[in-house]
Structures are given as C-alpha cells and as structure tokens.
Design a protein around this motif. Sequence first.
Motif, PDB file in Angstrom:
ATOM      1  N   GLU A 165      28.511   4.449  45.459  1.00 17.32           N
ATOM      2  CA  GLU A 165      29.405   5.523  44.370  1.00 17.32           C
ATOM      3  C   GLU A 165      30.618   4.972  44.175  1.00 17.32           C
ATOM      4  O   GLU A 165      31.088   4.727  45.269  1.00 17.32           O
ATOM      5  N   PHE A 166      31.288   5.244  43.274  1.00 14.61           N
ATOM      6  CA  PHE A 166      32.613   4.917  42.895  1.00 14.61           C
ATOM      7  C   PHE A 166      33.418   6.278  42.366  1.00 14.61           C
ATOM      8  O   PHE A 166      32.752   7.034  41.572  1.00 14.61           O
ATOM      9  N   LEU A 167      34.499   6.264  42.664  1.00 15.06           N
ATOM     10  CA  LEU A 167      35.253   7.296  42.111  1.00 15.06           C
ATOM     11  C   LEU A 167      35.833   7.172  40.625  1.00 15.06           C
ATOM     12  O   LEU A 167      35.751   7.998  39.966  1.00 15.06           O
ATOM     13  N   PHE A 168      36.075   5.975  40.369  1.00 15.78           N
ATOM     14  CA  PHE A 168      36.670   5.505  38.979  1.00 15.78           C
ATOM     15  C   PHE A 168      35.683   4.497  38.421  1.00 15.78           C
ATOM     16  O   PHE A 168      35.069   3.591  39.098  1.00 15.78           O
ATOM     17  N   ASP A 169      35.438   4.513  37.226  1.00 13.72           N
ATOM     18  CA  ASP A 169      34.503   3.634  36.368  1.00 13.72           C
ATOM     19  C   ASP A 169      34.977   1.868  36.563  1.00 13.72           C
ATOM     20  O   ASP A 169      34.196   1.357  36.502  1.00 13.72           O
ATOM     21  N   GLN A 185      10.909  16.048  47.737  1.00 16.67           N
ATOM     22  CA  GLN A 185      11.523  14.744  47.079  1.00 16.67           C
ATOM     23  C   GLN A 185      12.898  15.094  46.721  1.00 16.67           C
ATOM     24  O   GLN A 185      13.714  14.328  46.919  1.00 16.67           O
ATOM     25  N   ASN A 186      13.073  16.260  46.246  1.00 14.58           N
ATOM     26  CA  ASN A 186      14.737  16.636  46.173  1.00 14.58           C
ATOM     27  C   ASN A 186      15.626  17.020  47.334  1.00 14.58           C
ATOM     28  O   ASN A 186      16.853  16.847  47.318  1.00 14.58           O
ATOM     29  N   LEU A 187      14.798  17.109  48.430  1.00 18.09           N
ATOM     30  CA  LEU A 187      15.588  17.321  49.517  1.00 18.09           C
ATOM     31  C   LEU A 187      16.412  16.226  50.019  1.00 18.09           C
ATOM     32  O   LEU A 187      17.395  16.325  50.581  1.00 18.09           O
ATOM     33  N   TYR A 188      15.674  15.035  50.049  1.00 18.40           N
ATOM     34  CA  TYR A 188      16.228  14.049  50.848  1.00 18.40           C
ATOM     35  C   TYR A 188      16.624  12.737  49.482  1.00 18.40           C
ATOM     36  O   TYR A 188      16.124  11.590  49.742  1.00 18.40           O
ATOM     37  N   ASN A 189      16.992  13.228  48.446  1.00 18.76           N
ATOM     38  CA  ASN A 189      17.158  12.373  47.264  1.00 18.76           C
ATOM     39  C   ASN A 189      18.591  11.569  47.450  1.00 18.76           C
ATOM     40  O   ASN A 189      19.338  12.040  46.800  1.00 18.76           O
ATOM     41  N   LEU A 190      18.486  10.593  48.155  1.00 15.33           N
ATOM     42  CA  LEU A 190      19.886   9.898  48.349  1.00 15.33           C
ATOM     43  C   LEU A 190      20.237   8.854  47.168  1.00 15.33           C
ATOM     44  O   LEU A 190      19.220   7.965  46.970  1.00 15.33           O
ATOM     45  N   PRO A 191      21.351   8.577  47.094  1.00 13.38           N
ATOM     46  CA  PRO A 191      21.741   7.503  46.151  1.00 13.38           C
ATOM     47  C   PRO A 191      21.390   5.963  46.862  1.00 13.38           C
ATOM     48  O   PRO A 191      21.480   5.979  47.780  1.00 13.38           O
TER      49      PRO A 191
END
Length: 182
Positions: A36-40, A26-32
């Motif tokens: 994803e953003f660099l700044f909030d 499960q941790n091997l392919y735990n993709l978001p």
Amino acid sequence: MASHTGDSERKTRLYHPYQDLHVPIQNLYNLPTSPEFLFDEEAAVQRRSWGENLQYYTGSGYLSGAIVGAAKGSIEGIKAAEPGDTMKLRINRVLNSGGQTGRRYGNSLGVVGLIFAGLESGFIHIRDTDDVLNSVLAGLGTGALYKAASGPRSAAVAGALGGMVAGFAVAGKQAFKRYVPI
C-alpha cells in the motif's frame, strides 16, 4: 457421538469463536496482498527508496561480513589451540577469535554497504534514472572512497574493482531475471 463412559448419548457441537459476531468470516481477515502506498507516484516506481536501500545494503553487508568473519576467526581459534589447553580454554579462544574477527569484518562490509547505498541513491537522484551505470559508478566510488586513505594507487585499484563487481552483480541479476521468471 456415543459416550464411552455411560450408556447415554450426548450430542456436542463444534466450537465456533465467531458465531455471535454476525460478520462473514471472509471480511474479518480480508488483508491486502499488495503493498500500500500513500501517493500514486510511489506505486509507479518499482524500486526501493534511498532509506530502504541504505538499510538493505548496510544490514546485509554487516550480516554477511559478521558471518564470514566469525567463521574465519573460529577456524583461526581452533588452529591456535595449544597442547595442554583445557576444553574451556579452547572454547574461550574460539569464541573470542570468532567474535573479534566477525565484528571487524562486519563493520568493514557494513561501511562498504553504507557508502555504496549513499552513492547509488545520489547518482539515481542526480541522473534521474535507475540503470546499471548508477550501480557501476557507485561501486567505483565506493572502492575509491573506502581505500582513499591507503593512497591514490590503492584507491584507483579498489575503485576499478568495486565498479567491476557492481557491474557484474547488476548484470547477473538482470540476466537472472530475464531467464528465470519469478
């Protein structure tokens, strides 16, 4: 599992490519699953950046223009066939006509998308808000700029038409979002 070739019993095990990694699978392919953003600040804004808008409108304008133009040109090529033409000549005529008309329409709509994206991003930056008025003003300006070389009357008509089309497109999109949950 019994072997069909002999009378001896063979025991086999299933292949497991990760057995020696000692890492839970499960941790091997735990993709978001979200962007994803660099700044909030980027995460708080729910719209495309000016560069993404530029690529989206220019690319979709070129692609749709090329498809429509290729279809129209191909039909014109089919209609222009003369009796006695060989099949090779007819196919060549259809391909040439479709390619030429597709390029012309694609380039024209790509430029319209480019102008619209630039104006809309400019209005969003100047007004510091993202609403329907930016799209209407960008459509008005796009039509006027695109037909500016044809004279002031053509530019005014094209600007009014561009503003109306942009307004209807944005209003229709917002109404669609309101009644169709995605």
